[in-house]
Design a protein around this motif. Sequence first.
Motif, short mmCIF file in Angstrom:
data_model
loop_
_atom_site.label_atom_id
_atom_site.label_comp_id
_atom_site.label_asym_id
_atom_site.label_seq_id
_atom_site.Cartn_x
_atom_site.Cartn_y
_atom_site.Cartn_z
N ALA A 38 1.61 14.14 9.24
CA ALA A 38 1.72 13.14 7.82
C ALA A 38 2.97 12.34 7.16
O ALA A 38 3.97 12.50 7.79
N GLY A 39 2.70 11.41 6.34
CA GLY A 39 4.09 11.27 5.67
C GLY A 39 3.36 10.04 4.30
O GLY A 39 2.29 11.13 4.18
N THR A 40 4.61 9.75 4.37
CA THR A 40 4.10 9.22 2.53
C THR A 40 4.63 7.74 2.75
O THR A 40 5.97 7.61 3.37
N TYR A 41 4.48 7.04 2.41
CA TYR A 41 4.26 5.37 2.25
C TYR A 41 5.67 4.87 1.29
O TYR A 41 5.48 5.57 0.39
N ASN A 42 6.20 4.31 1.81
CA ASN A 42 7.74 4.19 0.73
C ASN A 42 6.38 1.84 0.22
O ASN A 42 6.45 1.18 0.86
N PHE A 43 6.44 2.16 -0.97
CA PHE A 43 5.22 1.48 -1.89
C PHE A 43 6.84 1.00 -2.71
O PHE A 43 6.95 1.53 -3.64
N ASP A 44 7.66 -0.09 -2.80
CA ASP A 44 8.25 -1.11 -3.30
C ASP A 44 7.21 -2.08 -4.23
O ASP A 44 6.88 -2.36 -4.06
N LYS A 45 7.04 -1.25 -5.68
CA LYS A 45 6.66 -2.30 -6.36
C LYS A 45 7.20 -3.46 -7.47
O LYS A 45 6.31 -4.77 -7.62
N ARG A 46 8.67 -3.67 -6.46
CA ARG A 46 9.51 -5.09 -6.73
C ARG A 46 9.29 -5.38 -8.36
O ARG A 46 8.67 -6.46 -8.25
N GLN A 47 9.27 -4.88 -9.42
CA GLN A 47 8.95 -5.26 -10.79
C GLN A 47 7.46 -5.87 -11.43
O GLN A 47 7.66 -5.69 -11.98
N ARG A 48 6.22 -5.43 -10.44
CA ARG A 48 5.74 -5.51 -10.49
C ARG A 48 4.63 -4.67 -11.62
O ARG A 48 5.09 -3.04 -10.87
N TYR A 49 3.81 -4.63 -11.60
CA TYR A 49 2.58 -3.36 -11.96
C TYR A 49 2.12 -2.68 -10.78
O TYR A 49 1.78 -3.77 -9.65
N ALA A 50 2.09 -1.18 -10.66
CA ALA A 50 0.83 -0.74 -10.05
C ALA A 50 0.77 0.39 -10.25
O ALA A 50 1.19 0.97 -11.11
N PHE A 51 -0.66 0.14 -9.63
CA PHE A 51 -1.97 1.18 -10.67
C PHE A 51 -0.78 3.17 -9.77
O PHE A 51 -0.60 3.06 -8.84
N LYS A 52 -1.09 3.97 -10.60
CA LYS A 52 -0.94 5.23 -10.02
C LYS A 52 -1.73 5.65 -9.34
O LYS A 52 -2.40 5.39 -9.04
N ASN A 53 -0.44 6.66 -8.93
CA ASN A 53 -0.69 7.70 -7.31
C ASN A 53 -0.95 6.42 -5.96
O ASN A 53 -1.44 6.87 -5.27
N TYR A 54 -1.04 4.31 -6.54
CA TYR A 54 -1.13 3.97 -5.11
C TYR A 54 -2.61 4.72 -4.53
O TYR A 54 -2.43 4.89 -3.00
N VAL A 55 -4.15 4.43 -4.92
CA VAL A 55 -5.07 4.72 -4.67
C VAL A 55 -5.59 3.26 -4.22
O VAL A 55 -5.37 2.15 -4.79
N ASN A 56 -6.52 3.38 -3.37
CA ASN A 56 -7.81 3.15 -2.95
C ASN A 56 -6.91 1.50 -2.75
O ASN A 56 -7.40 -0.12 -3.32
N PHE A 57 -6.16 1.71 -1.23
CA PHE A 57 -5.70 0.44 -0.59
C PHE A 57 -6.91 0.05 0.23
O PHE A 57 -7.60 0.86 0.88
N SER A 58 -6.61 -1.51 1.08
CA SER A 58 -7.39 -1.69 1.98
C SER A 58 -6.42 -2.82 2.62
O SER A 58 -5.58 -3.37 1.70
N PHE A 59 -6.93 -2.90 3.73
CA PHE A 59 -5.76 -3.25 4.92
C PHE A 59 -6.70 -4.01 5.79
O PHE A 59 -7.53 -4.10 6.49
N ALA A 60 -5.60 -5.61 6.05
CA ALA A 60 -6.01 -6.56 7.22
C ALA A 60 -4.68 -6.95 8.03
O ALA A 60 -3.77 -6.89 7.44
N PRO A 61 -5.42 -6.85 9.15
CA PRO A 61 -3.74 -6.90 10.34
C PRO A 61 -3.77 -9.19 9.83
O PRO A 61 -4.29 -9.65 10.36
N ARG A 62 -2.20 -9.08 10.03
CA ARG A 62 -2.09 -10.90 10.44
C ARG A 62 -1.84 -11.25 11.74
O ARG A 62 -1.37 -9.52 12.89
N SER A 63 -1.76 -11.89 12.08
CA SER A 63 -1.93 -12.83 13.95
C SER A 63 -0.58 -12.08 14.87
O SER A 63 -0.16 -12.14 15.42
N ASP A 64 0.75 -12.04 13.46
CA ASP A 64 1.57 -12.01 13.67
C ASP A 64 2.79 -9.78 14.16
O ASP A 64 3.38 -9.30 14.47
N GLY A 65 1.28 -9.41 13.31
CA GLY A 65 1.80 -7.84 14.00
C GLY A 65 2.14 -7.36 11.93
O GLY A 65 2.24 -6.26 11.81
#
Length: 422
Positions: A38-65
Amino acid sequence: MGSGHNPELYRIKTGEYMIYSTHGRFYSSKSLDGLWKAGTYNFDKRQRYAFKNYVNFSFAPRSDGSFLAVSRRGYIWASKNGGEDWSEVSSESVYPKVAGIFEDPVMWKDDVQYHIIVNDWKGRIAYYLRSLDGFHWKTEPGEAYVPGLARYEDGTSSDWYKFERIRMLQDQYGRPTQAHFAVIDSDKHSDLPNDQHNSKHICIPLTVARLIEVLDADPITEKTDEIRVKINAEKGFDPHTDIDLDSLRFGASEEVNYGRGSKLITTEDGGEDLIVIFGGEDSGITADNFAGKLLGKTRAGKLLFGWARLPGKHSKVPLLSSLSPVFEFTGAGLEAYVEVQNFGEVVSKRSTVKVLVGNEGESRLLATRYVRALKPFEKSMVRLVCDESLRRGSKQNVTVLLESEGLPTESFTRQVTLPGNE
């Protein structure tokens, strides 16, 4: 393994598996058999809006890894390796500007473009978006799915009240082959203990996009006479015998989706593949289009479609993103310090940083300077001497514009309080 909600499994460049969970948590393992840590992501919102609890993410890889992700409210995030460190890039949501309660997006990438389907929880419909680079998105008209979509070939319909939490099974080219849904036959508040309304998992096979390629080397414009498209043969699909050629249209999706677009002129033998040649005058393709769409049907009357990246369009681009300026009063006057970072896959060119102050439509330029070329995920601090001073301690709406040749201008606006009297 542990608690979770609406998880998503993905594999990073090192071969390690990551299972995203809600509240910013993940589970990682070198094998699908475990052990899982188990681990915890380090989500840096960089002064932007982020929905509470960082829920419902979906991911896509790029060609460089590296990886991109979309959050519940439609903000794009980037990670150098898909691991625990993520940075928010979007200044605003990429979702369509319509009323709705958006959640449970799915994001994926194929050989041509990025895709998002996002569910409107309140409207019980979903929307479909496409992107060349994963940062700038285009919403396709209509709905991605609605209640009633589950029908069997014999005409039987499964009357589910709501379809949610779509996930895709993809092939080696990134094309979805199956859609997996969570479904329920009642509204949420009617689902009570000890009844028959608990949610179900269903799988729906999809019509797989055909592999196509635009053979023209030059960009397609309104002056293009012919558009040459190669339709690749695949196991179980022979383009020479399986296509209703008279049904084919090619061009901008805004055209072919409505029965318009370029019509077929002739065909050429491409070995096992088939080369189809369309007239260029009705394609509807402009500089804003990054992919052309082939639409038609098979000789058996089934849907046939495919996407092809257009000549001169590149998915690997730099993407500069800034933080809001830090202001300082010095002997030289008012100075601004702006952090700029490249979240793209390639090195950026020298670009222009502009700092403006004031409300939209009434803003004025404070300072301009260049930022040097930046490698992917590299940062630079840009010092700008402002042309005028602002009142100490005042609150100002400040906008940073990042202008790069051949790329959309990136904008970030935030209210800033200037330093007060010492």
